[in-house]
Design a protein around this motif. Structure first.
Motif, PDB file in Angstrom:
ATOM      1  N   GLU A 139       4.196   5.681   3.197  1.00 10.39           N
ATOM      2  CA  GLU A 139       3.481   6.957   3.182  1.00 10.39           C
ATOM      3  C   GLU A 139       4.476   8.067   2.845  1.00 10.39           C
ATOM      4  OE1 GLU A 139       1.698   7.407   6.976  1.00 10.39           O
ATOM      5  OE2 GLU A 139       0.603   5.501   6.897  1.00 10.39           O
ATOM      6  N   ASP A 195       2.309  -7.163   5.347  1.00 14.97           N
ATOM      7  CA  ASP A 195       1.717  -5.907   4.890  1.00 14.97           C
ATOM      8  C   ASP A 195       2.831  -4.864   4.788  1.00 14.97           C
ATOM      9  OD1 ASP A 195      -0.898  -6.853   4.822  1.00 14.97           O
ATOM     10  OD2 ASP A 195      -1.170  -6.498   6.972  1.00 14.97           O
ATOM     11  N   THR A 246       6.372   0.997   6.886  1.00 16.27           N
ATOM     12  CA  THR A 246       6.037  -0.041   7.851  1.00 16.27           C
ATOM     13  C   THR A 246       5.941  -1.380   7.131  1.00 16.27           C
ATOM     14  OG1 THR A 246       4.748   1.537   9.163  1.00 16.27           O
ATOM     15  CG2 THR A 246       4.403  -0.791   9.620  1.00 16.27           C
ATOM     16  N   ARG A 273       3.489  -0.906   3.945  1.00 21.71           N
ATOM     17  CA  ARG A 273       2.829   0.382   3.793  1.00 21.71           C
ATOM     18  C   ARG A 273       3.894   1.477   3.698  1.00 21.71           C
ATOM     19  NH1 ARG A 273      -2.092   2.746   4.672  1.00 21.71           N
ATOM     20  NH2 ARG A 273      -2.945   0.700   5.214  1.00 21.71           N
ATOM     21  N   VAL A 283       0.864  -1.174   0.000  1.00 14.82           N
ATOM     22  CA  VAL A 283       0.000   0.000   0.000  1.00 14.82           C
ATOM     23  C   VAL A 283       0.906   1.231   0.000  1.00 14.82           C
ATOM     24  CG1 VAL A 283      -1.752   1.322   1.226  1.00 14.82           C
ATOM     25  CG2 VAL A 283      -1.836  -1.193   1.233  1.00 14.82           C
ATOM     26  N   GLU A 284       0.740   2.085  -1.014  1.00  9.00           N
ATOM     27  CA  GLU A 284       1.509   3.327  -1.102  1.00  9.00           C
ATOM     28  C   GLU A 284       0.548   4.507  -1.037  1.00  9.00           C
ATOM     29  OE1 GLU A 284       5.375   3.463  -3.513  1.00  9.00           O
ATOM     30  OE2 GLU A 284       4.125   2.098  -4.679  1.00  9.00           O
ATOM     31  N   GLU A 285       0.867   5.485  -0.207  1.00  7.64           N
ATOM     32  CA  GLU A 285       0.041   6.685  -0.064  1.00  7.64           C
ATOM     33  C   GLU A 285       0.908   7.913  -0.275  1.00  7.64           C
ATOM     34  OE1 GLU A 285      -1.737   6.598   3.756  1.00  7.64           O
ATOM     35  OE2 GLU A 285      -2.964   4.815   3.373  1.00  7.64           O
TER      36      GLU A 285
END
Length: 395
Positions: free
Chosen positions: A327, A323, A336, A325, A286-288
């Motif tokens: 950001e 997971d 993370t 992640r 997941v990249e934000e």
């Protein structure tokens, strides 16, 4: 100056002020009783009262540091009062009419205004008025005038001398400290330049050899007949290219100028996740945020953290889910990597292939870019790796 040194200095100053006030009080009392000042031949009640007032005025020297003009004013008022009582009052008749009626404490009192005050115009005005009172200019006498000037001039001259000496010492101390700081900066600059020079030489030597390895691996990939050999050659070539990129980052941080480069793309992180999934370790990425906010060094540092974390999961936590992640922010990049508890036992030979220094190496690399790294077990029995990196690191 330390707090203890300040306390010792204040104690020394207090002891000196008490000794000076007591000394001048005894000196003026004794000299007055011996007839060296305004003491009459037949002292009455007024004379004894004035003697007590004179002692109190001399004891005001205790405040010569905090209120030097006040001390000068107290002695000046006393001297003026005695003078007016003698002439034109005629209430007091001194045994020595040609004596100076001001206390000897005047010398110490005249020292304070010029040494402890920054505004010297008022100090000079007060000293001038006090000199006129002591000299009794309305009843001039050469001896009295000379003695008055000496009493009010000795203190200021000493004050100017010691103040000038203090300023010179302070200036020399500041100059020495500044020279020491400059020497330290020059030494640090020389070390940085030498480090950059050595880094550049290392970059040239290592890059040359690794480039040859990459070219040879590329040639082997094209000419080899066996598919497995071609695959191994491609992996070797890709690893060599990655080594060159990481070497360029390190050399840039040490001070050499690297060529412009781009950070790893979403496809690079996705490839790591897909590679992990292909060997039985499911992972989700997941990249934000805007990936362009991270400079190349930060992006590759994040890439290495994800790669090392996924490698450790494959070795030590078989069957766990991961997971990932990332950001991206204006000031920081937060990363993370968290895995669930393992469902099987680790493979002993596989876990023994590493050096055991993967996390420690990552922590050093993160510290180089002024970031932080935390790694440890999570409450659910899994493992968690968290990193906070600055978004921009110049190279």
């Amino acid at each position: 100056m330390s707090e203890e040194a300040c306390r010792r200095r204040r104690r020394r100053s207090l002891v000196l002020d008490v000794a000076m006030a007591a000394g001048f009080t005894l000196l003026d009392t004794a000299s007055t009783l011996l007839g060296l000042s305004w003491w009459p031949e037949r002292p009455g009640t007024l004379a004894w009262v004035l003697l007590g007032v004179q002692a109190a005025a001399c004891l005001s020297l205790l405040a010569r540091r905090r209120a030097p003009l006040t001390v000068l004013a107290v002695l000046g008022v006393f001297t003026l009062a005695v003078t007016l009582l003698i002439s034109p009052g005629g209430v007091l008749v001194p045994a020595g009419p040609e004596n100076v009626w001001a206390p000897f404490a005047t010398i110490a009192a005249a020292y304070g205004p010029l040494y402890y005050r920054r505004d010297r115009r008022l100090a000079f005005a007060a000293l001038g008025a006090y000199t006129l009172v002591i000299a009794r200019v309305w009843d001039p006498s050469v001896g009295v005038l000379t003695d008055a000037v000496l009493r009010t001039a000795v203190g200021p001259l000493l004050a100017l001398y010691f103040d000038g000496r203090r300023r010179v010492v302070r200036m020399l101390t500041e100059r020495a400290e500044r020279a020491e700081r400059e020497r330290g900066l020059l030494a640090e600059r020389a070390r940085a330049e030498e480090r950059a020079r050595l880094a550049g030489e290392m970059h040239d030597v290592v890059t040359h050899r690794v480039s040859l390895m990459v070219l040879q691996a590329g040639a082997l990939r094209v000419t080899a007949a066996d598919e497995q050999v071609r695959q191994a050659a491609e992996e070797l070539r890709a690893a060599g290219c990655q080594v060159l990129d990481e070497l360029r980052d390190l050399i840039g941080i040490l001070g050499a100028a690297p060529e412009p480069d781009a950070p790893p793309s979403a496809a690079d992180f996705a490839a790591l996740v897909a590679e992990s999934a292909s060997v039985g370790t499911p992972a989700e990425l997941v990249e934000e945020g805007d990936r362009a906010l991270a400079s190349p060094v930060v992006g590759r540092t994040a890439y290495r953290i994800v790669r090392e974390a996924l490698t450790n999961v494959r070795k030590h936590a078989p069957g766990a889910r991961v997971d990932v992640r990332i950001e991206y922010g204006q000031a920081q990049v937060r990363l993370t990597v968290r895995n669930t508890p393992p469902t099987g036992l680790p493979d002993g030979p596989l876990t023994g292939t590493g050096s055991g220094l993967g996390i420690a190496g990552l922590r050093r690399r993160v510290e180089v870019v002024h970031g932080t790294l935390r790694a440890g077990p999570s409450p659910d029995g899994g493992f968690r790796v968290e990193a906070t990196l600055p978004s921009y690191v110049p190279t």
